[in-house]
Write an enzyme that holds these catalytic residues in place. Structure first.
Site: not given
Ligand code: UT7
Length: 322
Positions: A114, A249, A279
Site C-alpha cells: 500500500c 492512502h 482500498n
Molecule cells: O491497506 C493496508 C492497511 N490496512 C488497513 O489499514 C486496515 C486496517 N484495519 C481495519 O481497517 C479494520 O481493522 C477492519 C475494517 C479490517 C476491521 O474493523 P474492526 O472494527 O477492527 O472489526 P473487527 O475485526 O474487530 O471485527 C468486529 C466484528 C467481528 O465479530 P465479533 O467477533 O465481534 O462477533 C467480526 O467477525 O465484525 C465481524 N466482521 C464482519 N461482520 C460483517 C468482520 N468482518 C465482517 C464483515 N461483515 N465483512
C-alpha cells in the site's frame, strides 16, 4: 539553481464493473451497514476479463501524459508500484512501456504494497534530482481482487482494483518552491505476518491469498502515519497549518479521521475516496490525487501531503507543492 521534480499531470483508470456493498452481501456473509460503519466503503471496482494491472496502468499513464501535455517519447523513466503484477517477471512497468510505444527508457516495479506509490515517487524524485532522468511516469496499479480469499469476509470486502499515475518532470528554479519538497520512507519487517500473501514463486509456487490481522494493522497505521507526517512536515519546514490537501492512502475512513484529528486538520482538507474505490493498495493515493486535481479542488500553488502505510510494514509520506 534548485532542481526539483514537479507535478506535470495526473491520470487514473478503473475497471468497468462497480460492485456495491449490497451486491457483495449477496455472496459474502456481510452487510452494507457493517462495511460502511467499520470502513466507510460503499463501492469498489473489480477487474473483469481483459483488465489487468498492466492495462489499468497503461490507461492511467496515457491520461497522465495527456494532462501533462507530453508524448510517450518524452519519458525517460517508468516506476510502477504494485503487489499484483501481471506476471512474476518481466516487470509490469515494461509491459506498460511497450503498450505506450516507448522504445527505450528505464522501467521497473516497486514492491511496497500500500505504500508502493510513496516509495515509487521517492525513487523517481531521487533520479530526477540527481540528473539521471528528466521526465518520469510514476504509477500505482493493482488488481487485489485476484489475490483475495472470497471466503474470508474480514478481508474481501475491503479491497478494490484500479490505477493512478502522475507525470513528474525536472524543473530548475531560484527558490525551489514548487515540486516535491520532502519525502520520508520507513519499513519494519518484524510485522510482516500481520498483512501478507500466503504464497509466492520461491515458497509455494502459487500466487497465494491476502491475509490480514486488521485490528493490529489499524493500530500501527494510526501511530506510524502520525509520526511520519510530523517528520516529513519538519523536513519540508512546514507545519500542518500550511497544508491545503492531505491525500492519504484509502484503507479505512476511521484511519483518515484519526490522522486528520492528530494533525488538527479540518476534515474538508482530506481527500476521501475510500467510499467509492475501497482500498486499492498502491493505486489509492494517485487515484485520490487525480480525482482532486480533475474536480478542481487542487489549484496551482497548493501544498499537498501524500501518505500511506501497508504490508511489510512499510509507510511513508511526501510534501508536494503543485
Ligand atoms: O491497506 C493496508 C492497511 N490496512 C488497513 O489499514 C486496515 C486496517 N484495519 C481495519 O481497517 C479494520 O481493522 C477492519 C475494517 C479490517 C476491521 O474493523 P474492526 O472494527 O477492527 O472489526 P473487527 O475485526 O474487530 O471485527 C468486529 C466484528 C467481528 O465479530 P465479533 O467477533 O465481534 O462477533 C467480526 O467477525 O465484525 C465481524 N466482521 C464482519 N461482520 C460483517 C468482520 N468482518 C465482517 C464483515 N461483515 N465483512
Amino acid at each position: 539553481m534548485i532542481r526539483r521534480s514537479v507535478l506535470l499531470g495526473t491520470g487514473s483508470a478503473l475497471p468497468v464493473r462497480a460492485v456495491s456493498n449490497a451486491e457483495l452481501a449477496q455472496t459474502v456473509d456481510t452487510s452494507d451497514e457493517w462495511i460502511v460503519e467499520r470502513t466507510g466503503i460503499r463501492n469498489r471496482y473489480l477487474a473483469g476479463e481483459g483488465e489487468t494491472t498492466a492495462t489499468l496502468a497503461t490507461d492511467a499513464a496515457k491520461a497522465a501524459l495527456e494532462a501533462a501535455g507530453l508524448s510517450a517519447q518524452d519519458i525517460d523513466l517508468i516506476v510502477l508500484a504494485t503487489a499484483t503484477p501481471d506476471q512474476t517477471f518481466p516487470a509490469t512497468a515494461t509491459i506498460v512501456q511497450a503498450a505506450l510505444g516507448i522504445d527505450d527508457c528505464v522501467a521497473f516495479d516497486v514492491a511496497a504494497v500500500c505504500s508502493g506509490f510513496l516509495y515509487a515517487v521517492t525513487v523517481a524524485d531521487s533520479m530526477i534530482r540527481s540528473g539521471a532522468v528528466r521526465n518520469a511516469i510514476v504509477i500505482g496499479s493493482e488488481t487485489f481482487s485476484r489475490i483475495l480469499d472470497w471466503e474470508d469476509r474480514t478481508t474481501c470486502v475491503l479491497f478494490g482494483d484500479g490505477a493512478g499515475a502522475v507525470v513528474l518532470g525536472a524543473e530548475e528554479s531560484e527558490d525551489g518552491q514548487r515540486g516535491i519538497l520532502a519525502s520520508k520512507l520507513h519499513a519494519d519487517g518484524r510485522h510482516n505476518q500481520l498483512l501478507y500473501v500466503d504464497g509466492g514463486p520461491s515458497t509455494t509456487q502459487t500466487v497465494g491469498k491476502l491475509r490480514m490481522k486488521g485490528q493490529e494493522v489499524f493500530r500501527h497505521a494510526v501511530t506510524n502515519l502520525a509520526s511520519v507526517l510530523t517528520e516529513v512536515m519538519a523536513a519540508a519546514d512546514m507545519s500542518p497549518a500550511d497544508i491545503d490537501w492531505l491525500v492519504p492512502h484509502q484503507a479505512n475512513a476511521r484511519i483518515l479521521d484519526a490522522t486528520a484529528r492528530k494533525l488538527k486538520l479540518a476534515p474538508e482538507k482530506v481527500v476521501m475516496t475510500v467510499d467509492r474505490h475501497a482500498n486499492t493498495s498502491a493505486a489509492s493515493v494517485p487515484l485520490a490525487l487525480d480525482l482532486a486535481m480533475r474536480d478542481g479542488r487542487v489549484q496551482p500553488g497548493d501544498l499537498l501531503v501524500l501518505e500511506a502505510m501497508g504490508g511489510g510494514f512499510t509507510w511513508g509520506a511526501c510534501v508536494l507543492r503543485v
